[in-house]
Design an enzyme around this catalytic site. Sequence first.
Site, PDB file in Angstrom:
ATOM      1  N   LEU A  83       0.856  -1.182   0.000  1.00 23.72           N
ATOM      2  CA  LEU A  83       0.000   0.000   0.000  1.00 23.72           C
ATOM      3  C   LEU A  83       0.891   1.230   0.000  1.00 23.72           C
ATOM      4  O   LEU A  83       1.990   1.219   0.561  1.00 23.72           O
ATOM      5  CB  LEU A  83      -0.883   0.031   1.251  1.00 23.72           C
ATOM      6  N   ASP A  84       0.414   2.316  -0.611  1.00 26.96           N
ATOM      7  CA  ASP A  84       1.159   3.575  -0.593  1.00 26.96           C
ATOM      8  C   ASP A  84       1.247   4.110   0.836  1.00 26.96           C
ATOM      9  O   ASP A  84       0.410   3.787   1.682  1.00 26.96           O
ATOM     10  CB  ASP A  84       0.454   4.618  -1.468  1.00 26.96           C
ATOM     11  N   PRO A  85       2.247   4.957   1.127  1.00 23.48           N
ATOM     12  CA  PRO A  85       2.377   5.493   2.484  1.00 23.48           C
ATOM     13  C   PRO A  85       1.121   6.189   3.004  1.00 23.48           C
ATOM     14  O   PRO A  85       0.797   6.080   4.187  1.00 23.48           O
ATOM     15  CB  PRO A  85       3.552   6.474   2.354  1.00 23.48           C
TER      16      PRO A  85
END
Length: 295
Positions: A42-44
């Site tokens: 997942l993206d930050p």
Amino acid sequence: MLMGSGTGILLVDKPAGVTSHDVVARARKARGTRKIGHAGTLDPMATGLLVLGIGPATRLLTYLVGLDKTYTATIRLGQSTDTDDADGQITARTDASGLAPDAIAAGVARLTGPIAQVPSRVSAIRVNGRRAYDLARAGESVELAAREVVISRFEVIAAREHDGCRDLDVVVDCSSGTYIRALARDLGADLGVGGHLIALRRTRVGPFAVSDAASVGDLAAATLRTPADVAVAVLPALAADADQARDLRQGKRVAGLAFDGPHAAAIAPDGALIGIVERRGTDIKSAMNMPEEPA
């Protein structure tokens, strides 16, 4: 030297502001093993479900990465960014406050079902051996090919106006490989006002739900899902007797067992996962074996 701490699948609820690789690193320390992998990052800025494999159970991740997923998200119409999400710089603004609900519904409908989606240029896709986001951050041109994805559900559950923008809270069920940032970008482009993602949470991966996940503060004590439980949740279960279990573990072909689909989870009489099997003519053979648990 780090000592091992069991084998199985760990569901983790990733918080915002850390990378998925940060979570993996914390899990390695908490579980006392270097052998931990993931079934998709997942993206930050995103939160939600990460599926981690620990110890020999990392071998199962191959069969989990392609599972469909569910997200809740907030899309901001009226602003475009250079990353298609809130972590980027705003590149264009258009007043979206006058968008009619019917127009939004029609745009959502056009992006539901099988679609050709161009991933965000700051995705992790490799281009000539380099990540697209590394090329983009270096100022190099990034051209990514469209890929076929399936959006089985794209539903607006709430809408708000904000400084000339229209924020949409949505739920998305989609195939693996779908970029929700790209969906936000494409909805804004379709409606002529631009759009980007301002919030994202992954709530489901295949049969696994974020409601069953551990927080990053509970990684050491979190209960692992056994390889057998995970395998039969995503593949047909195939019961083997003791002789068949022995032969499969030894890499031999076995006759007399049948299943639907390309792969099945072979289960020993004691309930342990022997491995993932595939057809070889009229026989079956292990495509991936799990090590036998010590008595």
